[in-house]
Motif scaffolding. Structure first.
Motif, mmCIF file in Angstrom:
data_model
loop_
_atom_site.group_PDB
_atom_site.id
_atom_site.type_symbol
_atom_site.label_atom_id
_atom_site.label_comp_id
_atom_site.label_asym_id
_atom_site.label_seq_id
_atom_site.Cartn_x
_atom_site.Cartn_y
_atom_site.Cartn_z
ATOM 1 N N UNK A 133 56.538 15.504 -2.272
ATOM 2 C CA UNK A 133 56.059 15.041 -0.967
ATOM 3 C C UNK A 133 54.546 15.107 -0.892
ATOM 4 N N UNK A 134 53.988 16.099 -1.526
ATOM 5 C CA UNK A 134 52.543 16.334 -1.468
ATOM 6 C C UNK A 134 52.296 17.721 -0.877
ATOM 7 N N UNK A 135 51.556 18.546 -1.598
ATOM 8 C CA UNK A 135 51.344 19.916 -1.141
ATOM 9 C C UNK A 135 50.539 19.941 0.155
ATOM 10 N N UNK A 136 49.497 19.140 0.226
ATOM 11 C CA UNK A 136 48.676 19.126 1.440
ATOM 12 C C UNK A 136 49.489 18.674 2.643
ATOM 13 N N UNK A 137 50.344 17.648 2.463
ATOM 14 C CA UNK A 137 51.173 17.164 3.564
ATOM 15 C C UNK A 137 52.199 18.214 3.983
ATOM 16 N N UNK A 138 52.739 18.939 3.023
ATOM 17 C CA UNK A 138 53.714 19.984 3.337
ATOM 18 C C UNK A 138 53.082 21.085 4.180
ATOM 19 N N UNK A 139 51.877 21.487 3.815
ATOM 20 C CA UNK A 139 51.197 22.542 4.578
ATOM 21 C C UNK A 139 50.818 22.031 5.961
ATOM 22 N N UNK A 140 50.339 20.804 6.047
ATOM 23 C CA UNK A 140 49.947 20.266 7.354
ATOM 24 C C UNK A 140 51.151 20.164 8.287
ATOM 25 N N UNK A 141 52.303 19.790 7.739
ATOM 26 C CA UNK A 141 53.499 19.670 8.579
ATOM 27 C C UNK A 141 54.006 21.027 9.034
ATOM 28 N N UNK A 142 53.639 22.077 8.336
ATOM 29 C CA UNK A 142 54.115 23.418 8.692
ATOM 30 C C UNK A 142 53.244 24.085 9.747
ATOM 31 N N UNK A 143 52.056 23.552 9.983
ATOM 32 C CA UNK A 143 51.153 24.193 10.943
ATOM 33 C C UNK A 143 51.553 23.822 12.373
ATOM 34 N N UNK A 144 51.483 24.800 13.225
ATOM 35 C CA UNK A 144 51.734 24.578 14.643
ATOM 36 C C UNK A 144 50.421 24.240 15.339
ATOM 37 N N UNK A 145 50.533 23.430 16.382
ATOM 38 C CA UNK A 145 49.343 23.082 17.146
ATOM 39 C C UNK A 145 48.861 24.307 17.918
ATOM 40 N N UNK A 146 47.579 24.651 17.806
ATOM 41 C CA UNK A 146 47.083 25.820 18.540
ATOM 42 C C UNK A 146 47.284 25.645 20.053
ATOM 43 N N UNK A 147 47.600 26.728 20.712
ATOM 44 C CA UNK A 147 47.801 26.668 22.159
ATOM 45 C C UNK A 147 46.511 26.352 22.885
ATOM 46 N N UNK A 148 45.414 26.840 22.371
ATOM 47 C CA UNK A 148 44.111 26.577 22.991
ATOM 48 C C UNK A 148 43.330 25.674 22.061
#
Length: 212
Positions: A133-148
């Motif tokens: 899939x792509x390592x960078x894409x996998x990590x980006x998809x795992x990050x949650x949007x910061x609340x602030x």
């Protein structure tokens, strides 16, 4: 009885005549106007040193040179490969722990049971899918949007708040070569350790609802 004057004069005359009698020259005073004589003369003038006889030193005859003996041949040790042959890759497998969320652990267990796979096989399939899939894409998809969120003060990514992470401990048993490949993928992802990479890879690979 007090001696008469004639006896005293006779005694004094005898002592005067005996003052140097029988003592030789040891304590005999010097002649008038002359140098000390007898033994005292040795103190006033040092006697010449007597010559010291030196015994000849015997020089030993030269010994014939002894030819050098060759060193004994030391038996060489066998190479390490002969003493203990290198282990095969399958024999280098060691258990490695990682942590996931409760939902990922449940999905992992269900998938492993249905497919008849081991924990290790499921982890390797998830890591391979992340690489495709792509390592960078996998990590980006795992990050949650910061609340602030702020344009003036951007929030740095939080590697401790990734989808798939949690308190449930699981294990897999990779071989040395498999672990080397996993470590390469972890280094490419930029994540601090392998447990975070495996957790997000499993969350995106396993069937079922992903973590929010």
């Amino acid at each position: 009885m007090t001696p008469s004057k004639e006896q005293q004069k006779k005694t004094e005359g005898d002592e005067a005549g005996m003052s140097d009698v029988g003592v030789g020259g040891l304590f005999k005073g010097p002649p008038e106007g002359g140098a000390p004589s007898g033994a005292l003369a040795g103190w006033a003038q040092a006697a010449p040193a007597a010559p010291v006889a030196v015994a000849p030193v015997a020089v030993p005859a030269a010994q014939p040179a002894v030819p050098a003996q060759p060193f004994p041949v030391v038996q060489q040790f066998a190479p390490a490969a002969e003493l203990s042959p290198e282990l095969t890759d399958a024999e280098t497998a060691k258990p490695v722990g990682f942590y996931t969320s409760a939902t990922v652990a449940s999905r992992h267990r269900k998938y492993r049971t249905q497919q008849g796979f081991t924990n290790t096989q499921v982890v390797l399939l998830a890591a391979e899918a992340a690489a495709e899939r792509g390592i960078a894409e996998t990590v980006a998809a795992a990050r949650r949007t910061p609340r602030i969120q702020s344009k003036l003060f951007p929030v740095a990514p939080d590697d401790s708040d990734l989808r798939g992470l949690g308190p449930v401990q699981l294990q897999y048993k990779p071989t040395r070569d498999q672990l080397r490949i996993i470590n390469q993928l972890v280094a490419e992802s930029g994540l601090p350790d392998h447990t975070k990479f495996i957790a997000i890879a499993l969350d995106q690979f396993l069937p079922g609802k992903r973590d929010n």
